[in-house]
Motif scaffolding. Structure first.
Motif, PDB file in Angstrom:
ATOM      1  N   LEU A  51       1.780   5.867 143.224  1.00 30.87           N
ATOM      2  CA  LEU A  51       3.420   5.944 143.114  1.00 30.87           C
ATOM      3  C   LEU A  51       3.791   7.309 143.522  1.00 30.87           C
ATOM      4  O   LEU A  51       5.162   7.298 144.190  1.00 30.87           O
ATOM      5  CB  LEU A  51       3.591   5.824 141.568  1.00 30.87           C
ATOM      6  CG  LEU A  51       5.107   5.727 141.098  1.00 30.87           C
ATOM      7  CD1 LEU A  51       5.783   4.916 141.481  1.00 30.87           C
ATOM      8  CD2 LEU A  51       5.216   6.359 139.445  1.00 30.87           C
ATOM      9  N   SER A  52       3.127   8.303 143.544  1.00 31.37           N
ATOM     10  CA  SER A  52       3.693   9.757 144.113  1.00 31.37           C
ATOM     11  C   SER A  52       3.860   9.707 145.485  1.00 31.37           C
ATOM     12  O   SER A  52       4.645  10.062 146.086  1.00 31.37           O
ATOM     13  CB  SER A  52       2.674  10.848 143.425  1.00 31.37           C
ATOM     14  OG  SER A  52       2.823  11.419 142.240  1.00 31.37           O
ATOM     15  N   THR A  55       6.979   7.361 146.435  1.00 30.82           N
ATOM     16  CA  THR A  55       8.143   7.831 145.917  1.00 30.82           C
ATOM     17  C   THR A  55       8.598   8.921 146.843  1.00 30.82           C
ATOM     18  O   THR A  55       9.657   9.252 147.278  1.00 30.82           O
ATOM     19  CB  THR A  55       8.200   8.049 144.596  1.00 30.82           C
ATOM     20  OG1 THR A  55       7.243   8.856 144.264  1.00 30.82           O
ATOM     21  CG2 THR A  55       8.180   6.814 143.837  1.00 30.82           C
ATOM     22  N   THR A 129      11.610   3.084 138.817  1.00 28.89           N
ATOM     23  CA  THR A 129      10.891   3.952 139.836  1.00 28.89           C
ATOM     24  C   THR A 129      12.076   4.474 140.774  1.00 28.89           C
ATOM     25  O   THR A 129      12.058   5.506 141.711  1.00 28.89           O
ATOM     26  CB  THR A 129      10.093   2.889 140.759  1.00 28.89           C
ATOM     27  OG1 THR A 129       9.116   2.438 140.106  1.00 28.89           O
ATOM     28  CG2 THR A 129       9.464   3.562 142.042  1.00 28.89           C
ATOM     29  N   VAL A 132      12.824   8.023 139.629  1.00 30.19           N
ATOM     30  CA  VAL A 132      11.849   8.899 140.302  1.00 30.19           C
ATOM     31  C   VAL A 132      12.250   9.265 141.598  1.00 30.19           C
ATOM     32  O   VAL A 132      12.261  10.415 141.939  1.00 30.19           O
ATOM     33  CB  VAL A 132      10.521   8.136 140.409  1.00 30.19           C
ATOM     34  CG1 VAL A 132       9.503   9.105 140.878  1.00 30.19           C
ATOM     35  CG2 VAL A 132       9.892   7.806 138.906  1.00 30.19           C
ATOM     36  N   GLN A 136      13.439  13.019 142.830  1.00 28.26           N
ATOM     37  CA  GLN A 136      12.810  13.731 143.778  1.00 28.26           C
ATOM     38  C   GLN A 136      13.724  14.280 145.083  1.00 28.26           C
ATOM     39  O   GLN A 136      13.636  15.298 145.443  1.00 28.26           O
ATOM     40  CB  GLN A 136      11.602  12.900 144.397  1.00 28.26           C
ATOM     41  CG  GLN A 136      10.558  12.837 143.268  1.00 28.26           C
ATOM     42  CD  GLN A 136       9.457  11.995 143.840  1.00 28.26           C
ATOM     43  OE1 GLN A 136       9.571  10.891 144.790  1.00 28.26           O
ATOM     44  NE2 GLN A 136       8.278  11.808 143.335  1.00 28.26           N
ATOM     45  N   THR A 204      11.756  14.452 136.960  1.00 25.33           N
ATOM     46  CA  THR A 204      11.400  13.210 136.672  1.00 25.33           C
ATOM     47  C   THR A 204      11.180  12.624 135.332  1.00 25.33           C
ATOM     48  O   THR A 204      11.587  11.560 134.804  1.00 25.33           O
ATOM     49  CB  THR A 204      10.019  13.222 137.702  1.00 25.33           C
ATOM     50  OG1 THR A 204      10.298  13.305 138.925  1.00 25.33           O
ATOM     51  CG2 THR A 204       9.487  11.578 137.474  1.00 25.33           C
ATOM     52  N   THR A 217       4.529   9.664 137.810  1.00 22.21           N
ATOM     53  CA  THR A 217       3.743  10.311 139.184  1.00 22.21           C
ATOM     54  C   THR A 217       2.551  11.158 138.988  1.00 22.21           C
ATOM     55  O   THR A 217       2.209  11.451 137.600  1.00 22.21           O
ATOM     56  CB  THR A 217       4.787  10.915 139.805  1.00 22.21           C
ATOM     57  OG1 THR A 217       5.401  12.013 138.962  1.00 22.21           O
ATOM     58  CG2 THR A 217       6.080  10.310 140.073  1.00 22.21           C
TER      59      THR A 217
END
Length: 260
Positions: A51-52, A55, A129, A132, A136, A204, A217
């Motif tokens: 996911l990190s 994204t 998501t 997120v 970011q 986040t 994340t």
């Protein structure tokens, strides 16, 4: 060693280097290496890492798309309120990330200024998501704009003016002159943006929450693991550091020109 640098300056530089290196050495010595494969292959760790990366990459692409035009406007044009606009762009650099999360919630949350209307259309952003990526992007975009604006200020407008004086259109000048000149700054900005997005935590968790596989994340996973499983937190921290080091190394790698 350079003969022009005083010995005291070199000593302080070594102290500064040690200040950065020692914590990483401490991290490496605190890992139980035999348990590392098990700690890193848990489903929650893999979900958080994937996911990190996903994204942060999306946020970086958005920052490139938005940051290049914004940096060009701030660096190459003069309009009322430009100083105020530049200050607003820099605000996410100095406010706590949790405040950034609150700001985003007030704008895009279900009862937010924009989010309320989106929610009426069946579009919810908070705790998804997408939230997120927005978090970011919000905290990372200033790095892209600042880097590109500094690069534009140092490169000047000489080549663009020459191209336009020879009959090149603004659009063609932009793609054939400006963008190639921006490439070093664009790479540096993208690296900083990706690294900041990858490590984003406060905005986040405030705006997107912590749902495994959806909004949790790597930094959030590390934070939660720190409370229940310190060894896992240390192992996950190592992974995040390694990913950041690889990204920076790849971005800044320049093969030496071979002598012919």
């Amino acid at each position: 060693m350079s003969a022009g640098i005083p010995a005291l300056t070199i000593a302080v530089a070594l102290l500064a280097g040690a200040f950065f290196v020692i914590p990483f050495i401490a991290l490496l010595t605190g890992i139980t290496w035999s348990d590392l494969p098990e700690l890193l292959t848990s489903q929650s760790a893999l979900d958080a890492l994937w996911l990190s990366l996903r994204t942060a990459t999306t946020a970086t692409l958005i920052c490139v798309f938005l940051g290049v035009p914004l940096a060009l406007v701030l660096a190459r044009t003069h309009f009322p309120g430009r100083t105020l606009m530049r200050s607003v762009v820099h605000v996410p650099l100095v406010i706590p990330p949790v405040v950034a999360g609150i700001v985003l919630t007030e704008a895009f949350g279900r009862r937010g200024l924009i989010g309320e209307h989106l929610s009426a259309l069946g579009i919810d952003i908070a705790f998804t998501t997408t939230a997120v990526v927005l978090a970011q992007t919000f905290v990372s975009l200033p790095f892209m704009v600042t880097t590109l604006e500094s690069h534009l200020a140092s490169s000047g407008e000489h080549y663009e003016r020459v191209a336009q004086s020879l009959g090149s259109s603004k659009w063609r000048t932009f793609w054939t002159i400006t963008i190639p000149l921006l490439r070093p700054g664009l790479i540096s900005g993208a690296v900083l943006t990706f690294a900041r997005a990858l490590g984003e935590f406060g905005a986040t968790i405030t705006f997107a929450g912590s749902l495994q596989g959806t909004t949790r994340t790597m930094p959030l996973e590390i934070y939660l693991a720190r409370e229940t499983d310190p060894d896992s937190a240390v192992a996950l921290s190592l992974v995040l550091i390694c990913v950041a080091v690889v990204v920076i190394a790849v971005a800044y790698f320049r093969p030496k020109a071979q002598n012919r």
